[in-house]
Scaffold this motif. Sequence first.
Motif, PDB file in Angstrom:
ATOM      1  N   PRO A 127       1.278  -0.384   4.631  1.00 36.77           N
ATOM      2  CA  PRO A 127       2.597   0.071   4.206  1.00 36.77           C
ATOM      3  C   PRO A 127       3.387   0.695   5.348  1.00 36.77           C
ATOM      4  O   PRO A 127       2.856   1.490   6.124  1.00 36.77           O
ATOM      5  N   MET A 128       4.638   0.306   5.449  1.00 37.99           N
ATOM      6  CA  MET A 128       5.559   0.857   6.434  1.00 37.99           C
ATOM      7  C   MET A 128       6.538   1.791   5.723  1.00 37.99           C
ATOM      8  O   MET A 128       6.588   1.852   4.493  1.00 37.99           O
ATOM      9  N   LEU A 129       7.338   2.515   6.494  1.00 35.76           N
ATOM     10  CA  LEU A 129       8.352   3.378   5.888  1.00 35.76           C
ATOM     11  C   LEU A 129       9.284   2.572   4.988  1.00 35.76           C
ATOM     12  O   LEU A 129       9.714   3.053   3.935  1.00 35.76           O
ATOM     13  N   PRO A 167       0.809  -8.959   1.803  1.00 36.18           N
ATOM     14  CA  PRO A 167       1.391  -8.625   0.501  1.00 36.18           C
ATOM     15  C   PRO A 167       2.564  -7.642   0.576  1.00 36.18           C
ATOM     16  O   PRO A 167       3.333  -7.532  -0.355  1.00 36.18           O
ATOM     17  N   LEU A 168       2.702  -6.945   1.735  1.00 33.54           N
ATOM     18  CA  LEU A 168       3.788  -5.987   1.908  1.00 33.54           C
ATOM     19  C   LEU A 168       4.803  -6.559   2.894  1.00 33.54           C
ATOM     20  O   LEU A 168       4.678  -7.688   3.346  1.00 33.54           O
ATOM     21  N   LEU A 169       5.816  -5.797   3.210  1.00 34.22           N
ATOM     22  CA  LEU A 169       6.899  -6.311   4.043  1.00 34.22           C
ATOM     23  C   LEU A 169       6.440  -6.714   5.438  1.00 34.22           C
ATOM     24  O   LEU A 169       6.976  -7.639   6.043  1.00 34.22           O
ATOM     25  N   LEU A 218       7.554  -9.382  -7.836  1.00 34.42           N
ATOM     26  CA  LEU A 218       6.614  -8.800  -8.801  1.00 34.42           C
ATOM     27  C   LEU A 218       5.232  -8.608  -8.162  1.00 34.42           C
ATOM     28  O   LEU A 218       4.589  -7.572  -8.354  1.00 34.42           O
ATOM     29  N   ALA A 219       4.793  -9.607  -7.408  1.00 36.25           N
ATOM     30  CA  ALA A 219       3.504  -9.481  -6.719  1.00 36.25           C
ATOM     31  C   ALA A 219       3.560  -8.358  -5.681  1.00 36.25           C
ATOM     32  O   ALA A 219       2.574  -7.631  -5.472  1.00 36.25           O
ATOM     33  N   TYR A 220       4.701  -8.218  -5.047  1.00 33.83           N
ATOM     34  CA  TYR A 220       4.907  -7.124  -4.091  1.00 33.83           C
ATOM     35  C   TYR A 220       4.790  -5.777  -4.792  1.00 33.83           C
ATOM     36  O   TYR A 220       4.152  -4.850  -4.280  1.00 33.83           O
ATOM     37  N   TRP A 221       5.384  -5.651  -5.970  1.00 31.64           N
ATOM     38  CA  TRP A 221       5.289  -4.420  -6.751  1.00 31.64           C
ATOM     39  C   TRP A 221       3.828  -4.116  -7.083  1.00 31.64           C
ATOM     40  O   TRP A 221       3.383  -2.972  -6.978  1.00 31.64           O
TER      41      TRP A 221
END
Length: 204
Positions: A151-153, A144-146, A178-181
């Motif tokens: 979570p990364m920097l 879901p994240l980059l 939006l899903a990322y947010w």
Amino acid sequence: MITLHALQYSRATRVLWLLADLGQPCNRIDYDRTDAFRAPAELSKVHPLGKSPVIEDDGEMIAESATILRYLAAKFGDDTHTPPHGTAEFWRHEALFDYVEASFAEVAVRAIMPAFRGEPVPDDAKAALDTHLAYIGACIEDGPLLFGKDPMLADIQISYIIALLARLELLADHPKVLAYWDALREQPGYIAATRAAGPMAPPS
């Protein structure tokens, strides 16, 4: 202990997020925005450009949120907020981390400012923003994240601009972003930072 000069509704929340993830306290000095939504004159006594965030640590004054995040990761020996050094993923991360303020912020602001004033976003500004949001959507890949679930920097760095765009309903055409947010807002560090200092974006 690190002292953080934190302007209301600002990039300072990025610093609080990382500190929360690292389990590190700080001495936070808060500054309210003016009625014109600008930084108060008091911040000019901290940094010549009136910037926030700024941290003080061991007699050093450090500005620029990207530099501060890198400094904190190095200071506390953190390797959990970047992919393994020397890998292709690490360099992809570094490019995205710097992309946020070097390329994305300027394009986003061209849409954010008129929207913030209640004015229509010019077509050229909307088109440029859509190009960048499509790029970010492609970078999320499986999410879901980059870079997966942690979570990364780069995620922390981009969160502030995504928060402003979401607040102004400028993500409607980009469901993946939006899903990322939504995923960013579920991160413990984000929750801790915004509980401590308030939301990234000003309320409606």
